[in-house]
Design an enzyme around this catalytic site. Structure first.
Site: not given
Length: 346
Positions: A341-342
C-alpha cells in the site's frame, strides 16, 4: 465474494462528498499562497502522479498558470538546489508517508517555494510539512489498487484549481458525488462491460489513450490494468500515440480510449477510434458521449459533467472494468503481486 476493491470503489460518492465539503472552505488559504506565486510544481509518484497530470492540465487550461511535474531525484539523489521563488509546490501522496515525496517538498520549501500537500493521511509527515494541507476524506483504503484515495485526490486538486482562480463553476464539483453514484450503477448494468472484460481476457496487452484533461485518466487506467490484471498496458496521449506507437494497435492489442463528453479533445479521440477499427483493432470507449460510443467496438458510459471536472468520474468505469477483469483472470485485485500500500523509493 465482493472484493475490497469493489467495496471501496463503491464508497466513492460518500468519500467525494466528504472531501469536497471539507476542502472547499480552504480556497481562501490557497488563494493567499497563490498571490505570491506564478507557477505550480507537482511532486508525486504512481497513482498520485497521474492525479498530478490532471492538476497540471487544470491549472494551465483554466487558471492560466504554468504547471510542471517535479523530478524528485533532483532533490533526493542529485541534491541540487534550484531557485523556486515564485513557485507553488504541490506534493501528493495517498498515505503522506512516502519519504521521497516528503523530502522533495522540504527541498522545494528550502529552495524558496510555497507549499501545499494533498494526502489522505491526517497528521502524516507530508501533511505536517506543508503550509496548507488538503486532507482528503476517503477513509481507510485496504485494497492495494487506489480507488477512492485517487478520486478524492482529484477532488482536492479541483479545489486547488478554484483557489488558483480557475474559471470554472463550483456547482459542477458539488454535483459530482451524485453523478458518480449513478455512473457506478450504469456501468455495472451496461451490456458492454462483460463483453469488454471477456475480450480483454484474451489479449496480453492494450493501449490506453486520452488527451488534455483526460490524459491523467488514461495513465491511471493503464496503471490499474498493469498492477491488478498483469497485462502490458501503455498509457499515452493520443498525440504521442499517433507519432509511432499506433503501429502496435492491432487485433491482439486493442485501444481503450477515454474522453469527457465534450471539449476540444473529443473529436480527436473519436478519430482515433475510427482509425484503430479501420486497422482491424478493437476500440473500447470510456465516456466520450454518443460520438465516441458510435466510433468504438463497445463503450462504457462516462459522467455527464463538464470537461474540467469529468476526470473525477471518468476513471470510475475504468476501475470497475479492472476489478471485473482481474477476477475473470483469476487474480485477486486486492493484493497484486509485488506491491504494498505504501511504496518507498530512494
Amino acid at each position: 465474494m465482493t472484493s475490497l476493491m469493489r467495496a471501496e470503489l463503491g464508497q466513492q460518492p460518500d468519500a467525494l462528498r466528504r472531501t469536497i465539503d471539507a476542502l472547499l472552505p480552504r480556497t481562501a488559504d490557497i488563494a493567499k499562497l497563490a498571490a505570491e506565486t506564478r507557477q505550480v510544481l507537482f511532486i508525486a509518484r504512481g497513482s498520485s502522479d497521474n492525479a498530478a497530470a490532471y492538476g497540471r492540465y487544470l491549472v494551465e487550461s483554466r487558471a492560466g498558470r504554468l504547471g510542471t511535474p517535479a523530478a524528485p531525484s533532483i532533490a533526493t539523489t542529485y541534491r541540487r538546489k534550484i531557485d523556486l521563488s515564485g513557485v507553488l509546490a504541490v506534493a501528493i501522496s495517498q498515505s503522506g508517508k512516502t519519504e521521497e515525496i516528503v523530502e522533495t517538498l522540504d527541498w522545494a520549501a528550502g529552495c524558496g517555494a510555497r507549499t501545499v500537500s494533498v494526502t489522505n493521511g491526517a497528521g502524516s509527515p507530508l501533511a505536517e510539512a506543508a503550509e496548507v494541507a488538503l486532507i482528503t476524506q476517503a477513509g481507510e483504503e485496504k485494497a492495494v489498487p487506489a480507488t477512492k484515495t485517487y478520486t478524492t485526490q482529484l477532488a482536492a486538486l479541483s479545489v486547488l484549481g478554484l483557489g488558483l482562480g480557475a474559471d470554472v463553476a463550483e456547482d459542477d464539483l458539488r454535483r459530482l458525488p451524485d453523478e458518480v453514484a449513478g455512473l457506478i450503477e450504469a456501468t455495472e448494468a451496461s451490456p458492454a462491460l462483460p463483453r469488454i472484460v471477456e475480450e480483454l481476457a484474451g489479449v496480453t496487452g492494450a493501449v490506453v489513450s486520452g488527451r488534455g484533461i483526460a490524459f491523467g485518466t488514461a495513465l491511471e487506467l493503464a496503471l490499474k490494468i498493469k498492477e491488478a490484471c498483469y497485462l502490458h498496458a501503455m498509457g499515452l496521449s493520443y498525440a504521442d500515440l499517433l507519432h509511432g506507437p499506433i503501429a502496435v494497435v492491432d487485433a491482439k492489442t486493442p485501444a481503450l480510449l477515454v474522453a469527457a463528453d465534450s471539449g476540444p479533445t473529443l473529436p480527436g479521440t473519436i478519430a482515433l477510434a475510427e482509425r484503430a477499427r479501420s486497422a482491424g483493432a478493437p476500440a473500447y470507449g470510456v465516456g466520450g458521449g454518443d460520438g465516441l460510443a458510435a466510433a468504438c467496438s463497445a463503450a462504457l458510459p462516462g459522467p455527464g459533467l463538464p470537461e474540467w471536472v469529468a476526470p473525477l468520474g471518468l476513471i470510475v468505469p475504468g476501475q470497475i472494468l479492472v476489478e471485473n477483469l482481474a477476477r475473470r483472470l483469476g487474480i485477486d485485485p486486492d493484493v497484486p503481486r509485488g506491491l504494498n500500500k505504501v511504496t518507498q523509493t530512494t
